[in-house]
Motif scaffolding. Sequence first.
Motif, PDB file in Angstrom:
ATOM      1  N   ALA A  92      99.419  21.666 -62.121  1.00 53.86           N
ATOM      2  CA  ALA A  92      97.977  21.595 -62.405  1.00 53.86           C
ATOM      3  C   ALA A  92      97.404  22.962 -62.769  1.00 53.86           C
ATOM      4  O   ALA A  92      97.590  23.945 -62.060  1.00 53.86           O
ATOM      5  N   LYS A  93      96.681  22.968 -63.876  1.00 55.61           N
ATOM      6  CA  LYS A  93      95.941  24.169 -64.270  1.00 55.61           C
ATOM      7  C   LYS A  93      94.613  24.151 -63.510  1.00 55.61           C
ATOM      8  O   LYS A  93      93.574  23.773 -64.038  1.00 55.61           O
ATOM      9  N   ASN A  94      94.687  24.565 -62.269  1.00 56.37           N
ATOM     10  CA  ASN A  94      93.533  24.466 -61.379  1.00 56.37           C
ATOM     11  C   ASN A  94      93.717  25.447 -60.235  1.00 56.37           C
ATOM     12  O   ASN A  94      94.785  26.024 -60.047  1.00 56.37           O
ATOM     13  N   LEU A  95      92.657  25.626 -59.456  1.00 56.89           N
ATOM     14  CA  LEU A  95      92.753  26.420 -58.238  1.00 56.89           C
ATOM     15  C   LEU A  95      93.406  25.585 -57.145  1.00 56.89           C
ATOM     16  O   LEU A  95      93.221  24.356 -57.086  1.00 56.89           O
ATOM     17  N   LEU A  96      94.141  26.221 -56.267  1.00 52.92           N
ATOM     18  CA  LEU A  96      94.901  25.516 -55.240  1.00 52.92           C
ATOM     19  C   LEU A  96      94.023  24.594 -54.395  1.00 52.92           C
ATOM     20  O   LEU A  96      94.315  23.403 -54.251  1.00 52.92           O
ATOM     21  N   ILE A  97      92.936  25.131 -53.848  1.00 52.19           N
ATOM     22  CA  ILE A  97      92.094  24.358 -52.943  1.00 52.19           C
ATOM     23  C   ILE A  97      91.468  23.176 -53.668  1.00 52.19           C
ATOM     24  O   ILE A  97      91.458  22.039 -53.158  1.00 52.19           O
ATOM     25  N   ASP A  98      90.965  23.406 -54.873  1.00 47.26           N
ATOM     26  CA  ASP A  98      90.320  22.333 -55.642  1.00 47.26           C
ATOM     27  C   ASP A  98      91.308  21.222 -55.983  1.00 47.26           C
ATOM     28  O   ASP A  98      90.988  20.036 -55.878  1.00 47.26           O
ATOM     29  N   GLU A  99      92.504  21.607 -56.397  1.00 49.40           N
ATOM     30  CA  GLU A  99      93.494  20.604 -56.781  1.00 49.40           C
ATOM     31  C   GLU A  99      93.959  19.798 -55.566  1.00 49.40           C
ATOM     32  O   GLU A  99      94.114  18.573 -55.637  1.00 49.40           O
ATOM     33  N   THR A 131      96.363  29.018 -46.408  1.00 49.41           N
ATOM     34  CA  THR A 131      96.491  28.007 -45.352  1.00 49.41           C
ATOM     35  C   THR A 131      95.169  27.781 -44.646  1.00 49.41           C
ATOM     36  O   THR A 131      94.743  26.637 -44.433  1.00 49.41           O
ATOM     37  N   LEU A 132      94.498  28.849 -44.279  1.00 47.39           N
ATOM     38  CA  LEU A 132      93.232  28.697 -43.576  1.00 47.39           C
ATOM     39  C   LEU A 132      92.148  28.125 -44.479  1.00 47.39           C
ATOM     40  O   LEU A 132      91.300  27.358 -44.027  1.00 47.39           O
ATOM     41  N   GLN A 133      92.178  28.476 -45.752  1.00 50.12           N
ATOM     42  CA  GLN A 133      91.202  27.903 -46.678  1.00 50.12           C
ATOM     43  C   GLN A 133      91.397  26.394 -46.798  1.00 50.12           C
ATOM     44  O   GLN A 133      90.428  25.626 -46.848  1.00 50.12           O
ATOM     45  N   VAL A 134      92.645  25.960 -46.832  1.00 53.93           N
ATOM     46  CA  VAL A 134      92.926  24.526 -46.913  1.00 53.93           C
ATOM     47  C   VAL A 134      92.444  23.823 -45.648  1.00 53.93           C
ATOM     48  O   VAL A 134      91.798  22.777 -45.698  1.00 53.93           O
ATOM     49  N   ILE A 135      92.731  24.398 -44.490  1.00 49.79           N
ATOM     50  CA  ILE A 135      92.291  23.808 -43.225  1.00 49.79           C
ATOM     51  C   ILE A 135      90.764  23.709 -43.185  1.00 49.79           C
ATOM     52  O   ILE A 135      90.201  22.721 -42.711  1.00 49.79           O
ATOM     53  N   LYS A 136      90.092  24.721 -43.693  1.00 44.88           N
ATOM     54  CA  LYS A 136      88.638  24.753 -43.622  1.00 44.88           C
ATOM     55  C   LYS A 136      87.960  23.813 -44.611  1.00 44.88           C
ATOM     56  O   LYS A 136      86.932  23.213 -44.298  1.00 44.88           O
ATOM     57  N   TYR A 137      88.553  23.641 -45.813  1.00 44.79           N
ATOM     58  CA  TYR A 137      87.795  22.996 -46.877  1.00 44.79           C
ATOM     59  C   TYR A 137      88.390  21.697 -47.434  1.00 44.79           C
ATOM     60  O   TYR A 137      87.668  20.933 -48.071  1.00 44.79           O
ATOM     61  N   TYR A 258      85.877  29.863 -37.562  1.00 43.01           N
ATOM     62  CA  TYR A 258      84.619  30.266 -38.175  1.00 43.01           C
ATOM     63  C   TYR A 258      83.994  31.484 -37.506  1.00 43.01           C
ATOM     64  O   TYR A 258      83.132  32.127 -38.086  1.00 43.01           O
ATOM     65  N   GLN A 259      84.416  31.813 -36.294  1.00 40.99           N
ATOM     66  CA  GLN A 259      83.853  32.978 -35.633  1.00 40.99           C
ATOM     67  C   GLN A 259      84.740  34.198 -35.784  1.00 40.99           C
ATOM     68  O   GLN A 259      84.522  35.215 -35.150  1.00 40.99           O
ATOM     69  N   SER A 260      85.755  34.104 -36.597  1.00 40.41           N
ATOM     70  CA  SER A 260      86.610  35.253 -36.867  1.00 40.41           C
ATOM     71  C   SER A 260      86.896  35.289 -38.361  1.00 40.41           C
ATOM     72  O   SER A 260      86.748  34.298 -39.057  1.00 40.41           O
ATOM     73  N   THR A 261      87.308  36.450 -38.836  1.00 41.79           N
ATOM     74  CA  THR A 261      87.711  36.523 -40.235  1.00 41.79           C
ATOM     75  C   THR A 261      89.117  35.965 -40.342  1.00 41.79           C
ATOM     76  O   THR A 261      89.837  35.833 -39.353  1.00 41.79           O
ATOM     77  N   ILE A 262      89.507  35.629 -41.551  1.00 34.46           N
ATOM     78  CA  ILE A 262      90.848  35.068 -41.756  1.00 34.46           C
ATOM     79  C   ILE A 262      91.922  36.027 -41.254  1.00 34.46           C
ATOM     80  O   ILE A 262      92.865  35.624 -40.588  1.00 34.46           O
ATOM     81  N   ASP A 263      91.773  37.314 -41.536  1.00 38.10           N
ATOM     82  CA  ASP A 263      92.793  38.275 -41.140  1.00 38.10           C
ATOM     83  C   ASP A 263      92.872  38.463 -39.633  1.00 38.10           C
ATOM     84  O   ASP A 263      93.879  38.941 -39.115  1.00 38.10           O
ATOM     85  N   GLU A 264      91.822  38.070 -38.922  1.00 37.96           N
ATOM     86  CA  GLU A 264      91.798  38.281 -37.486  1.00 37.96           C
ATOM     87  C   GLU A 264      92.037  37.003 -36.703  1.00 37.96           C
ATOM     88  O   GLU A 264      91.839  36.962 -35.498  1.00 37.96           O
ATOM     89  N   PHE A 265      92.449  35.948 -37.400  1.00 44.27           N
ATOM     90  CA  PHE A 265      92.682  34.683 -36.706  1.00 44.27           C
ATOM     91  C   PHE A 265      93.672  34.926 -35.583  1.00 44.27           C
ATOM     92  O   PHE A 265      94.805  35.334 -35.803  1.00 44.27           O
ATOM     93  N   GLY A 266      93.245  34.657 -34.350  1.00 45.57           N
ATOM     94  CA  GLY A 266      93.938  35.223 -33.206  1.00 45.57           C
ATOM     95  C   GLY A 266      95.058  34.426 -32.603  1.00 45.57           C
ATOM     96  O   GLY A 266      95.667  34.870 -31.635  1.00 45.57           O
ATOM     97  N   LEU A 267      95.357  33.237 -33.109  1.00 48.65           N
ATOM     98  CA  LEU A 267      96.383  32.428 -32.477  1.00 48.65           C
ATOM     99  C   LEU A 267      97.727  32.695 -33.163  1.00 48.65           C
ATOM    100  O   LEU A 267      97.997  32.194 -34.233  1.00 48.65           O
ATOM    101  N   ASN A 268      98.560  33.490 -32.527  1.00 43.68           N
ATOM    102  CA  ASN A 268      99.820  33.908 -33.141  1.00 43.68           C
ATOM    103  C   ASN A 268     100.881  32.831 -32.921  1.00 43.68           C
ATOM    104  O   ASN A 268     101.680  32.898 -31.990  1.00 43.68           O
ATOM    105  N   LEU A 269     100.898  31.858 -33.795  1.00 46.91           N
ATOM    106  CA  LEU A 269     101.747  30.694 -33.596  1.00 46.91           C
ATOM    107  C   LEU A 269     103.108  30.848 -34.248  1.00 46.91           C
ATOM    108  O   LEU A 269     103.218  31.328 -35.373  1.00 46.91           O
ATOM    109  N   ASP A 270     104.130  30.395 -33.521  1.00 45.65           N
ATOM    110  CA  ASP A 270     105.455  30.316 -34.121  1.00 45.65           C
ATOM    111  C   ASP A 270     105.984  28.881 -34.042  1.00 45.65           C
ATOM    112  O   ASP A 270     107.184  28.637 -34.086  1.00 45.65           O
TER     113      ASP A 270
END
Length: 282
Positions: A92-99, A131-137, A258-270
């Motif tokens: 798709a010739k589109n943005l990831l989130i939109d598509e 990933t976070l943009q997809v989860i959010k939108y 929503y209360q943190s920036t994307i770079d500071e998302f604090g849950l370090n999941l493995d």
Amino acid sequence: MRKILVPTDFSENAFNAIKFAIDLFKYEISEFYIMHAYLDEIYNHEDLVEESDLEKVSETVSNTSKTSLKNTLEAIKAISPNPKHTYNIISAKNLLIDEMDTIADNKNIDIIIMGTKGKTNDKKITFGSHTLQVIKYVQCPVMAIPENYKYTQPKHILFPTNYLIPYKRRELKLFCEMASTYRAIVDVLYISTSDKLSLRQKDNQKFIKEELHKNTLNFKLVNSKHIINSIYQYIKENNIDMLVMVNTRHSFLEDMIYQSTIDEFGLNLDIPFLALQNIKRY
């Protein structure tokens, strides 16, 4: 039939997420949509110098996308010739989130599965920006697979909740069926400074019991004000192999995202992380 959307940027991490999706739903009749959105790649292409270059660069990127998707499909069929699974590829010739949002809506997708990082994400960040943009939108459940995660059957799942939101039946049904396939134990975790539930919370807890009736449920309480730390500690102390949360207003996950920036998302999941969206879908 289960409908699963898996975006790819043709990175190793993206293919790892595809393999995870195939393994997770290996017992279900499933239709997979393997998608690549390339609009950003056109505008970031090194050959795009003048506006007159746009058409040629677009064609080049489009052809590369289609060829890479075909190669990905061949690789999938080589490792998993599962007769229960069918595959579609979408360039798709589109943005990831939109598509992804369009496909989720038009194809009535049940779940999106994607890697937490792509080619360009900072290695120090647990969740890449996409990933976070997809989860959010994107209006669909999203499962994020950590970088280099090796598939294991989900046997012990953590479901933190404050019981304040009325859950959607379709999304809990997805969760229920996915967990029951592997006879997974689900720990429903309430993090609060009080052990008392309001009438509204009790009603929502009852709804969870009813919708997850195929599963073994353990209702747990952690007395704390620190949600992220409590979840992370619980995961480590109880050998949790999947985290499930709900993304909506007044939820634990909303507080984190929503209360943190994307770079500071604090849950370090493995471990794999499933974000339910709590929206009415048919």
